[in-house]
Structure formats: structure tokens, C-alpha cells
Write a protein that holds these residues in place. Sequence first.
Motif, PDB file in Angstrom:
ATOM      1  N   UNK A  86       0.837  -1.196   0.000  1.00 33.36           N
ATOM      2  CA  UNK A  86       0.000   0.000   0.000  1.00 33.36           C
ATOM      3  C   UNK A  86       0.872   1.246   0.000  1.00 33.36           C
ATOM      4  N   UNK A  87       0.324   2.340  -0.550  1.00 30.81           N
ATOM      5  CA  UNK A  87       1.020   3.615  -0.561  1.00 30.81           C
ATOM      6  C   UNK A  87       0.043   4.749  -0.347  1.00 30.81           C
ATOM      7  N   UNK A  88       0.570   5.969  -0.195  1.00 28.42           N
ATOM      8  CA  UNK A  88      -0.243   7.164   0.019  1.00 28.42           C
ATOM      9  C   UNK A  88       0.116   8.221  -1.017  1.00 28.42           C
ATOM     10  N   UNK A  89      -0.888   8.953  -1.484  1.00 31.69           N
ATOM     11  CA  UNK A  89      -0.664  10.121  -2.336  1.00 31.69           C
ATOM     12  C   UNK A  89      -1.988  10.848  -2.500  1.00 31.69           C
ATOM     13  N   UNK A  90      -2.125  11.625  -3.576  1.00 29.90           N
ATOM     14  CA  UNK A  90      -3.370  12.333  -3.855  1.00 29.90           C
ATOM     15  C   UNK A  90      -4.052  11.710  -5.065  1.00 29.90           C
ATOM     16  N   UNK A  91      -5.351  11.963  -5.187  1.00 27.11           N
ATOM     17  CA  UNK A  91      -6.103  11.345  -6.280  1.00 27.11           C
ATOM     18  C   UNK A  91      -5.625  11.820  -7.645  1.00 27.11           C
ATOM     19  N   UNK A  92      -5.222  13.079  -7.769  1.00 29.32           N
ATOM     20  CA  UNK A  92      -4.712  13.544  -9.054  1.00 29.32           C
ATOM     21  C   UNK A  92      -3.409  12.836  -9.408  1.00 29.32           C
ATOM     22  N   UNK A  93      -2.582  12.568  -8.408  1.00 27.62           N
ATOM     23  CA  UNK A  93      -1.317  11.892  -8.663  1.00 27.62           C
ATOM     24  C   UNK A  93      -1.550  10.444  -9.080  1.00 27.62           C
ATOM     25  N   UNK A  94      -2.557   9.801  -8.505  1.00 26.31           N
ATOM     26  CA  UNK A  94      -2.895   8.444  -8.909  1.00 26.31           C
ATOM     27  C   UNK A  94      -3.305   8.420 -10.383  1.00 26.31           C
ATOM     28  N   UNK A  95      -4.158   9.356 -10.766  1.00 28.68           N
ATOM     29  CA  UNK A  95      -4.602   9.427 -12.163  1.00 28.68           C
ATOM     30  C   UNK A  95      -3.414   9.670 -13.105  1.00 28.68           C
ATOM     31  N   UNK A  96      -2.520  10.547 -12.714  1.00 25.60           N
ATOM     32  CA  UNK A  96      -1.353  10.835 -13.547  1.00 25.60           C
ATOM     33  C   UNK A  96      -0.417   9.636 -13.625  1.00 25.60           C
ATOM     34  N   UNK A  97      -0.252   8.929 -12.503  1.00 28.53           N
ATOM     35  CA  UNK A  97       0.640   7.763 -12.497  1.00 28.53           C
ATOM     36  C   UNK A  97       0.136   6.680 -13.434  1.00 28.53           C
ATOM     37  N   UNK A  98      -1.176   6.500 -13.468  1.00 27.43           N
ATOM     38  CA  UNK A  98      -1.758   5.492 -14.354  1.00 27.43           C
ATOM     39  C   UNK A  98      -1.639   5.925 -15.815  1.00 27.43           C
ATOM     40  N   UNK A  99      -2.011   7.168 -16.094  1.00 26.60           N
ATOM     41  CA  UNK A  99      -2.036   7.654 -17.475  1.00 26.60           C
ATOM     42  C   UNK A  99      -0.646   7.906 -18.044  1.00 26.60           C
ATOM     43  N   UNK A 100       0.272   8.362 -17.215  1.00 25.27           N
ATOM     44  CA  UNK A 100       1.576   8.797 -17.721  1.00 25.27           C
ATOM     45  C   UNK A 100       2.693   7.782 -17.522  1.00 25.27           C
ATOM     46  N   UNK A 101       2.586   6.962 -16.491  1.00 20.41           N
ATOM     47  CA  UNK A 101       3.655   6.002 -16.199  1.00 20.41           C
ATOM     48  C   UNK A 101       3.187   4.559 -16.277  1.00 20.41           C
ATOM     49  N   UNK A 102       1.909   4.383 -16.620  1.00 20.80           N
ATOM     50  CA  UNK A 102       1.336   3.039 -16.725  1.00 20.80           C
ATOM     51  C   UNK A 102       1.486   2.237 -15.437  1.00 20.80           C
ATOM     52  N   UNK A 103       1.449   2.936 -14.306  1.00 20.71           N
ATOM     53  CA  UNK A 103       1.546   2.256 -13.022  1.00 20.71           C
ATOM     54  C   UNK A 103       0.223   1.533 -12.734  1.00 20.71           C
ATOM     55  N   UNK A 104       0.259   0.237 -12.485  1.00 17.87           N
ATOM     56  CA  UNK A 104      -0.977  -0.517 -12.236  1.00 17.87           C
ATOM     57  C   UNK A 104      -1.432  -0.383 -10.789  1.00 17.87           C
ATOM     58  N   UNK A 105      -1.919   0.799 -10.434  1.00 20.25           N
ATOM     59  CA  UNK A 105      -2.330   1.063  -9.059  1.00 20.25           C
ATOM     60  C   UNK A 105      -3.802   1.457  -9.025  1.00 20.25           C
ATOM     61  N   UNK A 106      -4.393   1.313  -7.848  1.00 16.70           N
ATOM     62  CA  UNK A 106      -5.804   1.642  -7.684  1.00 16.70           C
ATOM     63  C   UNK A 106      -6.045   2.129  -6.263  1.00 16.70           C
ATOM     64  N   UNK A 107      -6.691   3.277  -6.124  1.00 18.27           N
ATOM     65  CA  UNK A 107      -6.981   3.846  -4.810  1.00 18.27           C
ATOM     66  C   UNK A 107      -8.109   3.064  -4.157  1.00 18.27           C
ATOM     67  N   UNK A 108      -7.945   2.733  -2.870  1.00 18.25           N
ATOM     68  CA  UNK A 108      -8.942   1.918  -2.167  1.00 18.25           C
ATOM     69  C   UNK A 108      -9.582   2.646  -0.988  1.00 18.25           C
TER      70      UNK A 108
END
Length: 324
Positions: A86-108
Motif C-alpha cells: 500500500x502507498x499514500x498520495x493524492x487522487x490527481x497523482x494516482x490518475x497521472x501515475x496510471x495515465x503517464x507512467x502506466x503504473x498498475x495502481x488503484x486507490x482503495x
Amino acid sequence: MHTARSFFSMALLVLLCGIGCRSSQQPGGLTTVKLQADWYPQPEQGGFYEAIVKGFYKDEGLDVQILPGGPYISSEPLVASGAVQFGMNTSDHVLESIANSNEPIIAVGATMQHDPQGIMVRTDSPVHTWTDLNGRTVAVKPGSTWWEFLVQKFHLDRVHEIPATYSVANFLQDPNYIQQGFVTSEPYFAEKAGVSTRFLMNRDAGFDPYRVFYTSTDFLHAHPEVVAKFVRASVRGWRDYMNDPAAANAMILKLNPALSPDWMQYSYDALKKGSYITGEDAGGTLVGQFDGARWQSMYAQLLDLHVLKRPIEVNSAFTTQFLK
């Protein structure tokens, strides 16, 4: 929240990670999971420590180890690779990580319903609105999406941007100094030095992300029961912490001796006064919760800012299945 804490030795980071980075089955059958924090131990992470000290994770069969963050730690690749769960960040950063870095993460789950970040000025500053920033120098973290939003929305084409330092030293020395900050942290140091402050909150400008905790899509699919237990205990911890922070704060202070009891109380009071954890519902039913419409709105703002390299399905970035 982050600023004014860089003096905290990286040696503590090494020490705590050495303690927390071990992953093994614990006596009694507890499942070990690791949470990569977004900064050094602090009240803004209080609910997670509350769940440890009060035994909420243990009640769920989990041994949760919180790894301290810092200015040079990025949790997304650690979570995506499975090094931590698990990790912590902001919702905008999660969206950017998925769209820009293809990070397979999901906020729970939501750590905070609103991000306590904004622009800090002195109380007697002539800056009262965001448009007043034009023609002035502002210290911000380079590449901050929220700052790009402010620049575009308020046409700040005459702002001189300089890199933010993790300190209020310049703010105290220069009456005209303007910097980013967290309402839970920087004002404490300024006011302790006799300088009163005001904030232009990002939230009031229309940029209102959640602060979130997330996992990898692989871990969620392979271990949904573990994710459910972690979310359930974490939300319980946050509710309990906002009622009485004493036990968790004692643990946090022990882990991070750079803090002080009055600094921690200031941060906690700011969290409570601003309803950052609970949102606008005094009953606490919003703790940890997501509103899909807010995720859609944030996604639309990021598209408008052209900070996303590709479109994504917003509903793939978060889930509410463990929250209700």
C-alpha cells in the motif's frame, strides 16, 4: 505537511525501513503488509498509527508495517512492483501515475476528504486573491499539477516561480516571500516565530483532490480479502484518531523525535477544524469514502491541463468496494 521537516535525519528513514521492510508470516498467523507513507511519521498519518496502537489491524489478522517517506521516496513504483502493498498520495497523482507512467495502481480509500495545501502569505500581505499573485515571486515544488491549475485558471502569466524549500526560513526573513504550504504545518513554525499567516487554499480555487491510500491492481485481484481488512481497519483507525489522538501521537512522537507535542497538537487541531478527514459530515460517515463524481471532475481538470499523456477509464483508478 511536508515543509519544515527536511531537517529530520535520513538516518531515521534508514532505521525505520530496516525495521519495517521485512516481510514474513508473523507468529499467530498474522499476514504482514507494508504501507509506504508519504512523509516522515506525523499526525497527518495518524489514523494508520491509531490502527496499529489500538490493535485494529491485528483484529483483522494483519501485521501492518508503516515505512516512513520523505522528499526522495516515490511510493507508486514500490507498490506497482509489489515491494510494498500500500502507498499514500493524492487522487490527481494516482490518475497521472496510471495515465503517464502506466503504473498498475488503484486507490482503495481516502486518507483525507480534502488536501490541506495552498499558498501561504503573511496576514498583512497585499495578496488576497490568486490574481494578486501576478507580478510576484512564489516558491512552489516544480511540476506541481495544482500550481499549473492555478496558473491557467487565474492567468498567472507574470508570476516568477522559484523552487520551494522544505523550510519557512525565507518566509520569516522576507515579508514579501510567498510559498506553498500545508495549513497543518507551516503556519505553526511561522506563528511560533511571531509571524501570522493567511492561506489561499487550493480547495477554494477549485482544485480539490482526495488524499488517498492505494494498492496495486495485481495485489487487489490476488488478495481482495487482505485489502478489505486493511481498508476496514484503516478507516476505523481514522475515526478513532479523530476522537482521541493521544495513543497514536505518542507512538508517532517516539518514531519521529523531531516532532514536538505542541506541533502535533497544532496539526491535529488543523485537521479537525478544517474537516479534512471527516469532510463536511460531522457524523464521520465520510471518513475514508470516495465520490465518483469528484474523481470524474478531477480527471476532467487534468485533461484540460494537458498533463495526462493518454485517456484512461476513471473508474479503473479507484474502487469503493471495500468502503461501504
